[in-house]
Every structure is written in C-alpha cells, then in structure tokens.
Motif scaffolding. Structure first.
Motif, PDB file in Angstrom:
ATOM      1  N   ARG A 238       0.626  -1.499   0.363  1.00  0.00           N
ATOM      2  CA  ARG A 238      -0.238  -0.086  -0.204  1.00  0.00           C
ATOM      3  C   ARG A 238       0.962   1.335   0.257  1.00  0.00           C
ATOM      4  O   ARG A 238       1.858   1.419   0.622  1.00  0.00           O
ATOM      5  N   LEU A 239       0.384   2.048  -0.835  1.00  0.00           N
ATOM      6  CA  LEU A 239       1.329   2.935  -0.537  1.00  0.00           C
ATOM      7  C   LEU A 239       0.514   4.341  -1.073  1.00  0.00           C
ATOM      8  O   LEU A 239      -0.442   5.073  -1.482  1.00  0.00           O
ATOM      9  N   VAL A 240       0.641   5.144   0.776  1.00  0.00           N
ATOM     10  CA  VAL A 240      -0.337   6.244   0.602  1.00  0.00           C
ATOM     11  C   VAL A 240       0.355   7.577   0.153  1.00  0.00           C
ATOM     12  O   VAL A 240       1.317   7.699   1.163  1.00  0.00           O
ATOM     13  N   PRO A 241      -0.387   8.279  -0.891  1.00  0.00           N
ATOM     14  CA  PRO A 241       0.113  10.069  -0.612  1.00  0.00           C
ATOM     15  C   PRO A 241      -0.040  10.544  -0.521  1.00  0.00           C
ATOM     16  O   PRO A 241      -1.458  11.289   0.908  1.00  0.00           O
ATOM     17  N   LEU A 242       1.038  11.641   0.046  1.00  0.00           N
ATOM     18  CA  LEU A 242       0.897  13.047   1.063  1.00  0.00           C
ATOM     19  C   LEU A 242       1.722  14.288  -0.048  1.00  0.00           C
ATOM     20  O   LEU A 242       1.776  13.727  -0.997  1.00  0.00           O
ATOM     21  N   GLN A 243       1.187  15.321   0.553  1.00  0.00           N
ATOM     22  CA  GLN A 243       2.229  16.306   0.604  1.00  0.00           C
ATOM     23  C   GLN A 243       2.339  17.375   1.056  1.00  0.00           C
ATOM     24  O   GLN A 243       2.131  17.272   2.172  1.00  0.00           O
ATOM     25  N   ALA A 244       3.346  17.621   1.326  1.00  0.00           N
ATOM     26  CA  ALA A 244       4.095  18.685   1.750  1.00  0.00           C
ATOM     27  C   ALA A 244       3.364  20.277   1.533  1.00  0.00           C
ATOM     28  O   ALA A 244       2.970  20.327   0.460  1.00  0.00           O
TER      29      ALA A 244
ATOM     30  N   LEU B 265       3.163  16.928   6.692  1.00  0.00           N
ATOM     31  CA  LEU B 265       2.824  15.802   5.772  1.00  0.00           C
ATOM     32  C   LEU B 265       0.830  15.742   5.653  1.00  0.00           C
ATOM     33  O   LEU B 265       0.167  15.840   6.866  1.00  0.00           O
ATOM     34  N   ARG B 266       0.264  16.674   4.148  1.00  0.00           N
ATOM     35  CA  ARG B 266      -0.665  16.237   4.467  1.00  0.00           C
ATOM     36  C   ARG B 266      -1.853  14.742   3.363  1.00  0.00           C
ATOM     37  O   ARG B 266      -0.887  14.845   2.781  1.00  0.00           O
ATOM     38  N   ARG B 267      -2.723  14.818   3.906  1.00  0.00           N
ATOM     39  CA  ARG B 267      -3.476  13.966   3.159  1.00  0.00           C
ATOM     40  C   ARG B 267      -3.694  15.102   0.888  1.00  0.00           C
ATOM     41  O   ARG B 267      -4.006  15.787   1.175  1.00  0.00           O
ATOM     42  N   ALA B 268      -2.459  13.859   0.328  1.00  0.00           N
ATOM     43  CA  ALA B 268      -3.484  14.615  -1.153  1.00  0.00           C
ATOM     44  C   ALA B 268      -4.574  14.139  -1.718  1.00  0.00           C
ATOM     45  O   ALA B 268      -5.203  13.524  -0.692  1.00  0.00           O
ATOM     46  N   SER B 269      -4.602  15.062  -2.081  1.00  0.00           N
ATOM     47  CA  SER B 269      -5.911  15.429  -3.238  1.00  0.00           C
ATOM     48  C   SER B 269      -5.894  13.941  -3.510  1.00  0.00           C
ATOM     49  O   SER B 269      -5.252  13.733  -4.644  1.00  0.00           O
ATOM     50  N   ARG B 270      -7.681  13.930  -4.551  1.00  0.00           N
ATOM     51  CA  ARG B 270      -8.083  12.667  -5.208  1.00  0.00           C
ATOM     52  C   ARG B 270      -7.182  12.809  -6.695  1.00  0.00           C
ATOM     53  O   ARG B 270      -6.213  12.627  -7.096  1.00  0.00           O
ATOM     54  N   GLU B 271      -6.877  14.596  -6.944  1.00  0.00           N
ATOM     55  CA  GLU B 271      -6.451  14.615  -7.763  1.00  0.00           C
ATOM     56  C   GLU B 271      -5.182  14.386  -8.201  1.00  0.00           C
ATOM     57  O   GLU B 271      -4.627  14.246  -9.583  1.00  0.00           O
ATOM     58  N   ASP B 272      -4.264  15.102  -7.240  1.00  0.00           N
ATOM     59  CA  ASP B 272      -3.248  14.255  -7.288  1.00  0.00           C
ATOM     60  C   ASP B 272      -2.374  12.624  -6.983  1.00  0.00           C
ATOM     61  O   ASP B 272      -1.878  12.271  -7.511  1.00  0.00           O
ATOM     62  N   THR B 273      -3.633  12.231  -6.339  1.00  0.00           N
ATOM     63  CA  THR B 273      -3.642  10.969  -6.677  1.00  0.00           C
ATOM     64  C   THR B 273      -3.209  10.028  -7.444  1.00  0.00           C
ATOM     65  O   THR B 273      -2.400   9.355  -7.743  1.00  0.00           O
ATOM     66  N   ASP B 274      -4.081  10.663  -8.387  1.00  0.00           N
ATOM     67  CA  ASP B 274      -4.478  10.007  -9.640  1.00  0.00           C
ATOM     68  C   ASP B 274      -2.765  10.670 -10.084  1.00  0.00           C
ATOM     69  O   ASP B 274      -3.396   9.312 -11.747  1.00  0.00           O
ATOM     70  N   TRP B 275      -2.859  11.991 -10.031  1.00  0.00           N
ATOM     71  CA  TRP B 275      -1.630  11.959 -10.895  1.00  0.00           C
ATOM     72  C   TRP B 275      -0.226  10.551 -10.814  1.00  0.00           C
ATOM     73  O   TRP B 275      -0.026  10.527 -11.516  1.00  0.00           O
ATOM     74  N   LEU B 276      -0.247  11.240  -9.568  1.00  0.00           N
ATOM     75  CA  LEU B 276       0.688   9.837  -9.304  1.00  0.00           C
ATOM     76  C   LEU B 276       1.196   9.035  -9.334  1.00  0.00           C
ATOM     77  O   LEU B 276       1.775   8.119  -9.941  1.00  0.00           O
TER      78      LEU B 276
ATOM     79  N   ILE C  30      -0.457  -0.335 -10.781  1.00  0.00           N
ATOM     80  CA  ILE C  30      -0.895   0.165  -9.621  1.00  0.00           C
ATOM     81  C   ILE C  30      -2.032   0.356  -9.476  1.00  0.00           C
ATOM     82  O   ILE C  30      -2.765   0.491 -10.885  1.00  0.00           O
ATOM     83  N   THR C  31      -3.223  -0.482  -8.447  1.00  0.00           N
ATOM     84  CA  THR C  31      -3.899   0.248  -8.066  1.00  0.00           C
ATOM     85  C   THR C  31      -4.816   1.360  -7.436  1.00  0.00           C
ATOM     86  O   THR C  31      -3.808   1.425  -7.444  1.00  0.00           O
ATOM     87  N   HIS C  32      -6.424   1.459  -7.560  1.00  0.00           N
ATOM     88  CA  HIS C  32      -6.173   2.977  -6.891  1.00  0.00           C
ATOM     89  C   HIS C  32      -7.136   2.936  -5.808  1.00  0.00           C
ATOM     90  O   HIS C  32      -8.376   2.488  -6.450  1.00  0.00           O
ATOM     91  N   ASP C  33      -7.162   3.201  -4.776  1.00  0.00           N
ATOM     92  CA  ASP C  33      -9.385   2.758  -4.502  1.00  0.00           C
ATOM     93  C   ASP C  33      -9.434   3.603  -3.727  1.00  0.00           C
ATOM     94  O   ASP C  33      -8.971   5.243  -3.463  1.00  0.00           O
ATOM     95  N   PRO C  34     -10.876   3.950  -3.156  1.00  0.00           N
ATOM     96  CA  PRO C  34     -11.415   4.780  -2.877  1.00  0.00           C
ATOM     97  C   PRO C  34     -11.248   6.231  -1.511  1.00  0.00           C
ATOM     98  O   PRO C  34     -11.265   6.991  -1.277  1.00  0.00           O
ATOM     99  N   GLU C  35      -9.934   4.626  -1.046  1.00  0.00           N
ATOM    100  CA  GLU C  35      -9.518   5.454   0.512  1.00  0.00           C
ATOM    101  C   GLU C  35      -8.660   6.630  -0.565  1.00  0.00           C
ATOM    102  O   GLU C  35      -7.935   6.946   1.122  1.00  0.00           O
ATOM    103  N   GLY C  36      -7.652   6.403  -0.871  1.00  0.00           N
ATOM    104  CA  GLY C  36      -7.057   7.075  -1.994  1.00  0.00           C
ATOM    105  C   GLY C  36      -5.790   6.805  -1.668  1.00  0.00           C
ATOM    106  O   GLY C  36      -4.417   7.439  -1.034  1.00  0.00           O
ATOM    107  N   THR C  37      -5.707   5.502  -1.858  1.00  0.00           N
ATOM    108  CA  THR C  37      -3.863   4.694  -0.960  1.00  0.00           C
ATOM    109  C   THR C  37      -4.302   3.571  -2.308  1.00  0.00           C
ATOM    110  O   THR C  37      -4.798   3.106  -3.533  1.00  0.00           O
TER     111      THR C  37
END
Length: 373
Positions: free
Chosen positions: A320-326, A331-342, A357-364
C-alpha cells in the motif's frame, strides 16, 4: 511457520536539517555554507511565500503531520527510514559540497515522533559536518534509543545490520549502504581504522556479490532482510541498468526487500521473483517546498510505503502506497486529483517492470505481485 503477513513501513529521505530544524523548538545555528542561501531560515520563508505562514517553535510532530496517525492505524511491524542529515552542533563543514544538512541534537524528538525502528545512515549528508559531526550524530541517536545502520566508527560497525525482533522468534535484518552515484564523497568511506559509511563506488557485479555474501552469512532461518541503498541522481524516472542488475543480484542472494532512495520524487516499483524492489522512494520530509525548477516531477507529493510480506518466504503479499503532500512544511493527505496523477506516473514508469498499480476509494495506491513474478 505460516502466520499473518509481516508489514514494513519504508520511507525515503527524511531531511530534518536546515529549514526544518529552524521551525522546531531548538533551532541550531542558521548559518549555511551554501553559495546562494547563507541562512537556513530563508528556506522557511520560501515555503511561506508559496503556501502561507509556518509556526516557529512548532511541536516536534509538526513536520510529520497526518503521517503519524496513518502509521498508527497501519500498525506496521517495523518502521525503516533514511535519515539524511547530521545531528550535531559541529562546524566542521565538509569541503566541496553544495548543500549541508544538520539538525540540533535537542530536536531529535522530532525524529522519535515517528518511532523508527531503524535509521539508514549511509547517504550523502550524514558527514556534512565532518567526522566530529558523525560521532555526535551516532552518540545522539544512540542516547535517544534510535538504532542505526550504514555508518559507524569503523567499517565493521558501519556494515553491522540492525536486528529487529519479529513475532515467532524471527528477526528482521536491516543493512544500509551508499553509492558514489548519489554524490557521496569517496573520503567518507569507513575503513578498519576510520569512521564513515559503508560506501560502494559503483553498482558492480563484484559489489553486489560482496553485499549478498554478507546477507547470506547474517540471515538465519526465518529471518527477513531489507537492504537500504542510497544511490543515483536526484531527478528523473529512468533506472540505470547497473542498478537493476545490482538489485536483482541482492534478491538472488537472499535479500527480501531492496529499499532504494536518493531521488527527490518516487521512482519505479518492481516485484522481482516475488520480492519488492523500490528504486527510489522519494523524499518524505524536506525544506524544498518553495524551491522551483523541477515542478514537472511534483516533488511536493510524498509516499508512505507499507509492504506486507509473506512471513515464510519474504515475498510480497501486497503493498500500500499512501500519497501525501508537503504543505507549510507539514505532511497532509494528497487530493484525489494529485493521487490520480501520482498513480498514472508510477504506472507508466513502472510498466517496463510489469508493475500494475490500482487506486482504491480511500486514496491508497496498491501494488500486488503478478502471478508470474
């Protein structure tokens, strides 16, 4: 033996010096031996110009932000990160380097807030303030109960892995080594009678065989092994062929996880013979928020890597890769848009390795080994 998967938290570069050190309760001397920025507080001001005010004398937990709750919820069996800063008040500036990182030893509770079980030190900043600075770094970390690999008072100490206890009498062994390709000066190499880091000049077949030999000699029945490597350039997604060969040789030699870092943004994730190879985890904490020039890599986006391994084989069950943003040096949770980009970037750059790599509804983001891996 069987049992539940063993979950590891892996992080890339944790850089608590310079601007980060300046916002903590015990900032060190802000003077920097850099050509363009001579005061570490300037990096705080640059970040503020982009995203708003940052508190001074912030709580030790501030830089980690939402990552701490996410880690507590994941409850990994071990937490491993690359500590890319010296912990010292030494003024013995390493010559010939463009960037120097140090944090005040009194700010170590910031590192301790993440409860790391092993800190990899074989990188290109741990001796930024000389061997006196390295000695203070090692002493400070040991006094805080923080275990380290990759640097020591001689080569034997630098090469000694951290041995962590797992359930069922198993151990997790964490090795740390650095490569000259990440900018580590050759003079930083530890020897039989000189302190320093475990340094390899290149990712050669001979170097891989030497490291794999150490892994085999140390690894007992039921043990799992992580080899943490600081290698390669800061930017770009291409993985050099010699690094691929080196990583594969380590897995063939008994390593269960190859934990690569140095790049300021995530690089491809490979599953080789069922084992995870992270070619570059990217930065997790730094003071780069207000620095431009490489915007296309989105180095403001960070990842928590949570790897679940089969306990008997060390093969990857899932990751599981959890996207964050500085944001405001926190650090805070990344947005859905940024998670999709990543996800798109990691899927595209990982496709030569067969990584899906798949993307689940929880942003992971999730990586699962393919049937043939």
């Amino acid at each position: 033996m069987g049992g539940e998967p063993v979950t590891l938290f892996l992080a890339g570069d944790v850089m608590l010096g310079r601007g980060v050190d300046q916002i903590l309760p015990h900032p060190g001397d802000p003077a920097l031996p850099e050509a363009y920025v001579t005061d570490a507080r300037t990096y705080v001001e640059l970040a503020e110009a982009v995203n708003g005010a940052i508190p001074r004398r912030a709580p030790f937990s501030w830089p980690w932000g939402e990552a701490l709750d996410l880690l507590d919820a994941a409850a990994p069996d071990a937490r491993i990160l690359n500590l890319e800063t010296s912990v010292t008040q030494s003024d013995d500036v390493a010559p010939g380097k463009a960037v120097h990182y140090r944090m005040h030893p009194a700010n170590l509770p910031c590192l301790a807030a993440a409860r790391p079980d092993a800190c990899a030190l074989a990188n290109n900043h741990v001796l930024d303030y000389g061997r006196r600075g390295l000695a203070e770094t090692l002493d400070s970390l040991a006094a805080a109960g923080l275990r380290t690999a990759g640097a020591g008072r001689d080569l034997a100490a630098a090469r000694r892995p951290v041995a962590l206890s797992l359930s069922g009498g198993r151990r997790l062994l964490v090795f740390s080594l650095g490569m000259a390709s990440s900018g580590i000066p050759h003079t930083w190499a530890a020897t039989a009678d000189r302190s320093g880091i475990d340094l390899s000049d290149e990712a050669s077949e001979a170097a891989a065989a030497e490291v794999a030999g150490r892994v085999r000699r140390a690894k007992g029945a039921g043990d799992l092994v992580v080899v943490s490597i600081h290698w390669g350039s800061n930017w770009g997604y291409a993985v050099p062929r010699d690094q691929i060969r080196f990583a594969h040789a380590l897995v063939d030699g008994g390593a269960d996880v190859v934990h690569g870092h140095s790049s300021h943004h995530p690089r491809p994730f490979e599953v080789y013979r069922g084992h995870p190879v992270l070619y570059g985890c990217g930065d997790l904490i730094d003071d780069y928020e207000g620095i431009g020039g490489h915007d296309r890599y989105r180095d403001d986006l960070r990842l928590l890597y949570l790897l679940s391994l089969e306990p008997d084989t060390g093969r990857l069950h899932h990751a599981r890769l959890v996207p964050l943003q500085a944001h405001r040096m926190r650090l805070r949770r990344a947005s859905r848009e940024d998670t999709d980009w990543l996800r798109e970037v990691l899927a595209r750059t990982g496709s030569p390795f067969g990584t899906g790599i798949t993307h689940d509804p929880e942003g992971t983001l999730t990586v699962r080994p393919s049937p043939g891996s």
